[in-house]
Design a protein around this motif. Structure first.
Motif, PDB file in Angstrom:
ATOM      1  N   VAL A  33     -88.121  57.498   7.172  1.00 57.13           N
ATOM      2  CA  VAL A  33     -89.180  58.070   6.348  1.00 57.13           C
ATOM      3  C   VAL A  33     -90.291  58.664   7.210  1.00 57.13           C
ATOM      4  O   VAL A  33     -90.894  59.684   6.872  1.00 57.13           O
ATOM      5  N   ASP A  34     -90.552  58.046   8.371  1.00 58.51           N
ATOM      6  CA  ASP A  34     -91.604  58.568   9.250  1.00 58.51           C
ATOM      7  C   ASP A  34     -91.323  59.991   9.718  1.00 58.51           C
ATOM      8  O   ASP A  34     -92.247  60.740  10.035  1.00 58.51           O
ATOM      9  N   TYR A  80     -93.146  62.871   2.052  1.00 60.00           N
ATOM     10  CA  TYR A  80     -92.548  61.795   1.266  1.00 60.00           C
ATOM     11  C   TYR A  80     -93.576  61.226   0.288  1.00 60.00           C
ATOM     12  O   TYR A  80     -94.697  60.875   0.664  1.00 60.00           O
ATOM     13  N   SER A  88     -98.714  57.670  -1.676  1.00 62.98           N
ATOM     14  CA  SER A  88     -98.563  57.693  -0.227  1.00 62.98           C
ATOM     15  C   SER A  88     -97.535  56.646   0.192  1.00 62.98           C
ATOM     16  O   SER A  88     -97.198  55.740  -0.579  1.00 62.98           O
ATOM     17  N   VAL A  89     -97.042  56.772   1.408  1.00 64.07           N
ATOM     18  CA  VAL A  89     -96.070  55.806   1.925  1.00 64.07           C
ATOM     19  C   VAL A  89     -96.670  54.407   1.931  1.00 64.07           C
ATOM     20  O   VAL A  89     -96.014  53.426   1.544  1.00 64.07           O
ATOM     21  N   LYS A 116     -92.840  61.991   6.855  1.00 59.42           N
ATOM     22  CA  LYS A 116     -93.904  61.211   6.230  1.00 59.42           C
ATOM     23  C   LYS A 116     -94.911  62.062   5.474  1.00 59.42           C
ATOM     24  O   LYS A 116     -95.415  61.674   4.419  1.00 59.42           O
ATOM     25  N   ASP A 117     -95.223  63.252   5.962  1.00 57.05           N
ATOM     26  CA  ASP A 117     -96.241  64.082   5.313  1.00 57.05           C
ATOM     27  C   ASP A 117     -95.816  64.561   3.927  1.00 57.05           C
ATOM     28  O   ASP A 117     -96.661  64.889   3.092  1.00 57.05           O
ATOM     29  N   ASN A 171     -88.813  50.974   9.649  1.00 54.64           N
ATOM     30  CA  ASN A 171     -89.932  51.064   8.719  1.00 54.64           C
ATOM     31  C   ASN A 171     -89.473  50.442   7.401  1.00 54.64           C
ATOM     32  O   ASN A 171     -88.346  50.684   6.968  1.00 54.64           O
ATOM     33  N   ASP A 206     -87.717  52.827   5.003  1.00 56.87           N
ATOM     34  CA  ASP A 206     -86.456  53.488   5.349  1.00 56.87           C
ATOM     35  C   ASP A 206     -85.371  53.029   4.380  1.00 56.87           C
ATOM     36  O   ASP A 206     -85.303  51.855   4.010  1.00 56.87           O
TER      37      ASP A 206
END
Length: 457
Positions: free
Chosen positions: A148-149, A155, A162-163, A152-153, A180, A183
């Motif tokens: 996911v990282d 997702y 937000s995550v 990230k912007d 993470n 993930d």
């Protein structure tokens, strides 16, 4: 009028502009086939069936491609096989046909394509390989996970979270091999007794989310017009679909429009086995509830509002449909759908508004438009259903009798005979309509011709 749809991603009602008017494309997440479809499963099937019909009406039947998948490899299916001792293939074949039969009973057309996940394993493996190569996924202990990282912007844009918020509010699988907590699994290992396929990461099976991304890409391309489903799929399923599809296909979007229907309640409460209000579509059908009635109740509420199934709504729906079917039984099937009905559907699939227009058509006696408009909403695909068939009785003599009685009453100001005839007709299940234009008699629910005997004597 242009079709306008409420796009979940933008939170706005927007004019619908297809990528290609010659091939309008829609993907809707289908069932995981391990048991009967419950009533809530029928709502998205019916909602998006109406949208499919509207798109075909506007763009032409040959210019719309609708994909709805079957998930036929899943931990729930494996668990059901373990419980019953039955072969997984037998279970999925049986439950897939159950679903098709039950959806047909509620008037759902078969989509253009109905892919099964197990037929697209090579495409899933190829998509996962691309994600690993581009640094969006990684292998760990026989699993492959989406990172996911790496995205990230973007997702969380669909669900608007937000995550960090999603981590705090979501139930995420805690596993030591995850970099993470957010993930998610693209590929998982299979033991010897579980279904599995060879892959670069060993024998295993796909995670749930990758299935739809691979099937949508194979059948519709990297980007398409509409993606739909229940709002319970918005996170994490659709959020994960977008992430892996955009990263795998190097696009900034998976679908231009995201549509989500609200959930279903029963008598004001969430449907659940613990409350004793859980039932399947087949349960209702076997109890004698016609499929058209189930469909009517579903469409009486806008798709973006919670739908409350009640016994009162069921009774009213059956009564209304019996009346309308009686009205249109002799109508020619050559009219265009009523403009106001089409406009209601074009306004964010306002089925409740469309049904209100049908009531007006019924009151006006415009039976050709009523019949064609019912067809647009998914009724009458196979003609008047047997359960709603009205006994063929010539009501003209009763019309003449009541007309003469009314003419006499207008002169004498004594309406006792008119009231008596109306009461007898109503008790026989005939709706009496009197206006300046004349007298109309419409057989209603429970019409019993035997109760008309003696009225003419």
């Amino acid at each position: 009028m242009t079709i306008r749809l409420t796009n979940t991603k933008t939170r706005r009602k927007e004019p619908f502009k297809p990528i290609d008017r010659e091939n309008v494309q829609m993907y809707v997440c289908g069932p995981t086939v391990y048991d009967r479809a419950h009533l809530g499963n029928a709502r998205p099937a019916i909602v998006f069936d109406v949208l499919f019909r509207l798109l075909r009406e506007v763009y032409g039947p040959d210019h719309v491609t609708y994909v709805r998948n079957f998930t036929d490899v899943d931990d729930k299916i494996i668990a059901r096989a373990d419980e019953t001792g039955r072969d997984i293939g037998q279970i999925t074949a049986e439950t897939t046909q159950w679903y098709l039969d039950d959806m047909a009973a509620v008037g759902v057309m078969e989509p253009t394509h109905m892919p099964r996940a197990t037929d697209y394993i090579p495409q899933m493996v190829a998509m996962i390989e691309g994600l690993v190569k581009d640094g969006h996924a990684y292998a760990a202990e026989g699993h492959v996970l989406f990172a996911v990282d790496s995205w990230k912007d973007s997702y969380g844009k669909l669900s608007g979270r937000s995550v960090d918020d999603m981590i705090a509010g979501a139930r995420v699988e805690v596993a030591p091999y995850k970099r993470n907590p957010m993930d998610f699994v693209l590929w998982k290992p299979s033991t010897g007794d579980q279904p599995g396929w060879d892959s670069p990461w060993g024998r295993g099976r796909p995670g749930w989310h990758i299935e739809c991304s691979a099937m949508a890409k194979a059948l519709l391309g990297d980007t398409f017009d509409i993606h739909g489903g229940g709002n319970d799929l918005m996170f994490p399923h659709h959020e994960n679909e977008i992430a892996q599809s955009c990263c795998a296909n190097h696009t900034d979007r998976m679908a231009n429009v995201w549509l989500h229907n609200e959930m279903l309640q029963v008598e004001g409460k969430k449907m659940s086995k613990s409350l004793g209000n859980f039932f399947t579509v087949r349960d209702l059908l076997d109890q004698g509830v016609p499929g058209e009635v189930i469909r009517f109740v579903m469409l009486s509420t806008h798709y973006r509002k919670p739908m409350d199934w009640t016994e009162k709504k069921r009774e009213e729906a059956e009564k209304t449909l019996r009346k309308w079917y009686a009205q249109v039984s002799e109508a020619l099937d050559n009219a265009e759908p009523y403009e106001n009905v089409v406009q209601a559907l074009e306004d964010d699939l306002n089925t409740a508004g469309a049904i209100a227009e049908l009531h007006q058509l019924s009151l006006a006696g415009d039976t050709p438009s009523l019949r064609s408009s019912l067809r647009l909403l998914g009724f009458l695909d196979n003609g008047i259903p047997e359960w709603a068939a009205v006994p063929q009785v010539d009501l003209f003599p009763y019309v003449s009798l009541l007309t003469k009685a009314r003419e006499t009453a207008m002169e004498t100001k004594d309406f006792a005979e008119v009231d008596r005839l109306k009461t007898l007709l109503t008790e026989a299940g005939v709706e009496v309509r009197m206006s300046r234009a004349g007298v109309d008699l419409i057989p209603d629910a429970g019409f019993d011709p035997s109760k008309l005997e003696g009225i003419l004597s």
